[in-house]
Enzyme design. Structure first.
Site, short mmCIF file in Angstrom:
data_model
loop_
_atom_site.label_atom_id
_atom_site.label_comp_id
_atom_site.label_asym_id
_atom_site.label_seq_id
_atom_site.Cartn_x
_atom_site.Cartn_y
_atom_site.Cartn_z
N ASP A 32 -9.59 -0.35 -2.16
CA ASP A 32 -10.79 -0.75 -2.27
C ASP A 32 -11.79 0.00 -2.95
O ASP A 32 -11.41 0.80 -3.20
CB ASP A 32 -11.00 -0.68 -0.69
CG ASP A 32 -12.40 -1.72 -0.65
OD1 ASP A 32 -11.68 -2.72 0.90
OD2 ASP A 32 -13.41 -1.81 -0.58
N ASN A 86 -11.27 -7.47 9.86
CA ASN A 86 -12.54 -8.40 9.72
C ASN A 86 -11.68 -9.87 10.24
O ASN A 86 -11.69 -10.35 8.94
CB ASN A 86 -12.62 -7.99 9.38
CG ASN A 86 -13.66 -6.52 9.19
OD1 ASN A 86 -13.52 -6.32 10.12
ND2 ASN A 86 -13.82 -6.12 7.89
N GLY A 92 -17.48 -9.00 9.41
CA GLY A 92 -17.80 -8.20 7.90
C GLY A 92 -16.85 -8.71 7.48
O GLY A 92 -16.68 -8.27 6.12
N GLN A 93 -15.97 -9.97 7.54
CA GLN A 93 -15.26 -10.86 6.76
C GLN A 93 -16.00 -11.07 5.32
O GLN A 93 -16.91 -12.36 5.72
CB GLN A 93 -14.22 -11.76 6.89
CG GLN A 93 -12.99 -12.14 6.00
CD GLN A 93 -12.36 -12.79 6.64
OE1 GLN A 93 -12.53 -13.74 8.09
NE2 GLN A 93 -10.67 -13.58 6.40
N SER A 94 -15.60 -10.82 4.13
CA SER A 94 -16.37 -11.58 3.10
C SER A 94 -15.18 -11.68 2.14
O SER A 94 -15.54 -12.56 1.28
CB SER A 94 -16.92 -10.24 2.66
OG SER A 94 -16.57 -9.31 1.96
N HIS A 99 -6.73 -9.78 4.48
CA HIS A 99 -6.82 -8.22 4.51
C HIS A 99 -6.63 -7.32 5.14
O HIS A 99 -7.77 -6.97 6.40
CB HIS A 99 -7.44 -7.47 2.75
CG HIS A 99 -8.65 -8.17 3.72
ND1 HIS A 99 -8.71 -9.63 3.13
CD2 HIS A 99 -10.35 -7.37 3.49
CE1 HIS A 99 -10.61 -9.56 3.37
NE2 HIS A 99 -10.84 -8.65 3.62
N HIS A 101 -7.14 -3.60 6.06
CA HIS A 101 -7.68 -1.87 5.27
C HIS A 101 -7.50 -1.15 6.21
O HIS A 101 -6.94 -1.01 7.78
CB HIS A 101 -9.08 -2.13 6.34
CG HIS A 101 -9.74 -3.74 5.29
ND1 HIS A 101 -11.04 -3.13 4.16
CD2 HIS A 101 -10.81 -3.91 6.45
CE1 HIS A 101 -12.07 -3.61 4.76
NE2 HIS A 101 -11.59 -4.85 5.42
P1 AMP Z 1 -13.70 -7.22 4.15
O1 AMP Z 1 -15.50 -7.26 4.64
O2 AMP Z 1 -13.52 -7.02 5.05
O3 AMP Z 1 -13.70 -9.09 3.66
O4 AMP Z 1 -13.28 -6.64 3.59
C1 AMP Z 1 -13.64 -7.43 2.32
C2 AMP Z 1 -13.32 -5.77 0.73
O5 AMP Z 1 -12.47 -5.91 0.11
C3 AMP Z 1 -13.90 -4.78 0.76
O6 AMP Z 1 -14.18 -3.74 1.37
C4 AMP Z 1 -14.88 -4.93 -1.47
O7 AMP Z 1 -14.92 -3.98 -1.09
C5 AMP Z 1 -13.13 -5.09 -1.07
N1 AMP Z 1 -13.15 -5.50 -2.29
C6 AMP Z 1 -13.44 -6.80 -2.80
N2 AMP Z 1 -13.33 -7.60 -4.23
C7 AMP Z 1 -12.04 -6.42 -3.98
C8 AMP Z 1 -12.06 -6.87 -5.96
N3 AMP Z 1 -11.31 -6.97 -6.35
N4 AMP Z 1 -10.80 -5.00 -5.46
C9 AMP Z 1 -10.88 -4.04 -4.96
N5 AMP Z 1 -11.42 -4.45 -3.21
C10 AMP Z 1 -11.98 -5.88 -3.44
#
Ligand code: AMP
Ligand code: ZN
Length: 113
Positions: A32, A86, A92-94, A99, A101
């Site tokens: 991450d 998430n 918190g899913q972004s 994925h 974690h």
């Molecule tokens: P979430 O908020 O659960 O959707 O988690 C998304 C995660 O992806 C966050 O912890 C970010 O730091 C991580 N993230 C987003 N883009 C990248 C990337 N290009 N390489 C590595 N981690 C990423």
């Protein structure tokens, strides 16, 4: 299978750099970019699936994905780790490519915040 606008599909394809720690036929695992623990990797299916319910709706994807998460942890030598999904922006899913974690290497509170 892949989504041209998806950042994690780009990592799977090798079009965006990432620190990959494990890969097999079903998954890619990479560090991450904003780690929340000494070990913080994301395990993604190679197939573009937007969230955990989408994985669950595809029985063939479930087996390979779960095995890939297990194999990632094993390859990192982890015997204790937390796995977080998430599902939805409100929790918190972004990124809209599912994925896991995988977090380890420090004490963790419960319940999670
Ligand atoms: P979430 O908020 O659960 O959707 O988690 C998304 C995660 O992806 C966050 O912890 C970010 O730091 C991580 N993230 C987003 N883009 C990248 C990337 N290009 N390489 C590595 N981690 C990423
Ligand atoms: Zn994707």
């Amino acid at each position: 299978m892949a989504d041209a606008d998806c950042p994690f599909c780009k990592i799977v394809a090798g079009d965006v750099p990432a620190k990959k720690v494990y890969e097999d036929d079903a998954v890619v695992a990479f560090e991450d970019m904003n780690p929340q623990a000494p070990t913080h990797v994301l395990v993604v299916p190679k197939q573009h699936l937007r969230d955990l319910p989408a994985v669950a709706a595809d029985p063939r994807a479930v087996a390979g994905y779960l095995a890939g998460i297990r194999a990632t942890a094993e390859s990192l030598g982890l015997t204790e780790f937390r796995t977080v999904f998430n599902t939805g922006a409100g929790v918190g899913q972004s990124v809209w490519h599912v994925h896991a974690h995988v977090l380890a290497g420090r004490p963790m509170g419960w319940p999670p915040g």
